[in-house]
Write a protein that holds these residues in place. Structure first.
Motif, PDB file in Angstrom:
ATOM      1  N   ASP A  41       0.846  -1.135  -0.431  1.00  0.00           N
ATOM      2  CA  ASP A  41      -0.007  -0.159  -0.442  1.00  0.00           C
ATOM      3  C   ASP A  41       0.855   1.784   0.057  1.00  0.00           C
ATOM      4  O   ASP A  41       0.751   2.152  -0.258  1.00  0.00           O
ATOM      5  N   SER A  44      -0.554   4.065  -1.741  1.00  0.00           N
ATOM      6  CA  SER A  44      -1.103   5.078  -0.661  1.00  0.00           C
ATOM      7  C   SER A  44      -0.741   6.306  -0.461  1.00  0.00           C
ATOM      8  O   SER A  44      -2.048   7.039   0.078  1.00  0.00           O
ATOM      9  N   THR A 137      -6.073   9.305   4.805  1.00  0.00           N
ATOM     10  CA  THR A 137      -6.974   8.625   3.803  1.00  0.00           C
ATOM     11  C   THR A 137      -6.632   7.158   3.775  1.00  0.00           C
ATOM     12  O   THR A 137      -6.466   6.589   2.583  1.00  0.00           O
ATOM     13  N   SER A 138      -4.327   7.471   3.916  1.00  0.00           N
ATOM     14  CA  SER A 138      -3.442   6.326   3.870  1.00  0.00           C
ATOM     15  C   SER A 138      -3.902   5.647   3.457  1.00  0.00           C
ATOM     16  O   SER A 138      -3.888   5.369   5.156  1.00  0.00           O
ATOM     17  N   GLU A 139      -4.653   4.334   3.678  1.00  0.00           N
ATOM     18  CA  GLU A 139      -4.309   2.731   3.958  1.00  0.00           C
ATOM     19  C   GLU A 139      -2.736   2.673   4.422  1.00  0.00           C
ATOM     20  O   GLU A 139      -2.549   2.034   5.751  1.00  0.00           O
ATOM     21  N   LYS A 142      -3.018   4.561   7.940  1.00  0.00           N
ATOM     22  CA  LYS A 142      -3.242   3.782   9.053  1.00  0.00           C
ATOM     23  C   LYS A 142      -3.239   2.301   9.338  1.00  0.00           C
ATOM     24  O   LYS A 142      -3.656   1.863  11.089  1.00  0.00           O
ATOM     25  N   LYS A 143      -2.799   1.390   8.554  1.00  0.00           N
ATOM     26  CA  LYS A 143      -2.155   0.538   8.742  1.00  0.00           C
ATOM     27  C   LYS A 143      -1.151   0.118   9.357  1.00  0.00           C
ATOM     28  O   LYS A 143      -0.987  -0.974  10.621  1.00  0.00           O
TER      29      LYS A 143
END
Length: 183
Positions: A41, A44, A137-139, A142-143
């Motif tokens: 990701d 992202s 909003t970046s996955e 967040k991950k």
């Protein structure tokens, strides 16, 4: 100055403890083998450089393929981040001759404030200084729980996330990055 550094370091350690509880962390000395996470990701994470050019973290990763990538997250409004910048600059200088790409990623939403802070911290001319344009909003962010700063992350030479909860400017970073770059 030392007391400001200790305050910033203390805040970072408390944040690290609070956000690490219950999360499985990789072994930072695993050399990219057991306990490491695949880097996914990275597209992202959308970035912008000082000149306004747009790219992704995946682009940065490709540009520095085969190197250890140290990512320091910071922002203009983050006093502890700004107080750690001199120590961060010293670490960057100590690893400049190694196979390490030292990357600054600002979580500023305001482009002008990021530019101004980059100038004040003397990193505006540094080519690996970027602003994350989609931090909320970046996955990928967040991950990997990039939800507090100052914070740093290390990507191994193979493109795997080795450690996500490092303190920028810590004295232990130079031997750690040296070891990773030589393996």
């Amino acid at each position: 100055m030392a007391s400001k550094f200790m305050l910033a370091f203390g805040i970072a350690v408390v944040n690290l403890m609070l956000f690490s509880i219950g999360s499985e962390m990789p072994n930072p000395y695993s050399g990219g083998k057991e306990g490491s996470f695949l880097l996914k990701d990275t597209n992202s994470v959308q970035l912008q450089d000082i000149s306004g050019n747009v790219l992704t973290l995946d682009d940065v990763k490709r540009q520095h393929q085969g190197k250890v990538i140290f990512i320091e997250y910071w922002a203009s409004w983050c006093a502890p981040c700004r107080e750690l910048m001199p120590a961060s600059e010293a670490v960057r200088a100590d690893v400049k001759d190694l196979e390490v790409a030292y990357v600054y990623l600002s979580l500023d939403s305001d482009h002008d404030k990021w530019i101004k802070a980059s100038r004040e911290e003397r990193i505006s001319d540094y080519s690996l200084n970027y602003r994350v344009t989609n931090g909320r909003t970046s996955e990928f962010l967040k991950k990997y729980n990039i939800n507090f700063i100052p914070q740093a992350m290390v990507l191994g030479k193979s493109g795997m996330v080795l450690n996500t909860k490092l303190v920028p400017g810590a004295k232990t970073l130079v031997p750690y990055l040296t070891s990773l770059s030589r393996n």
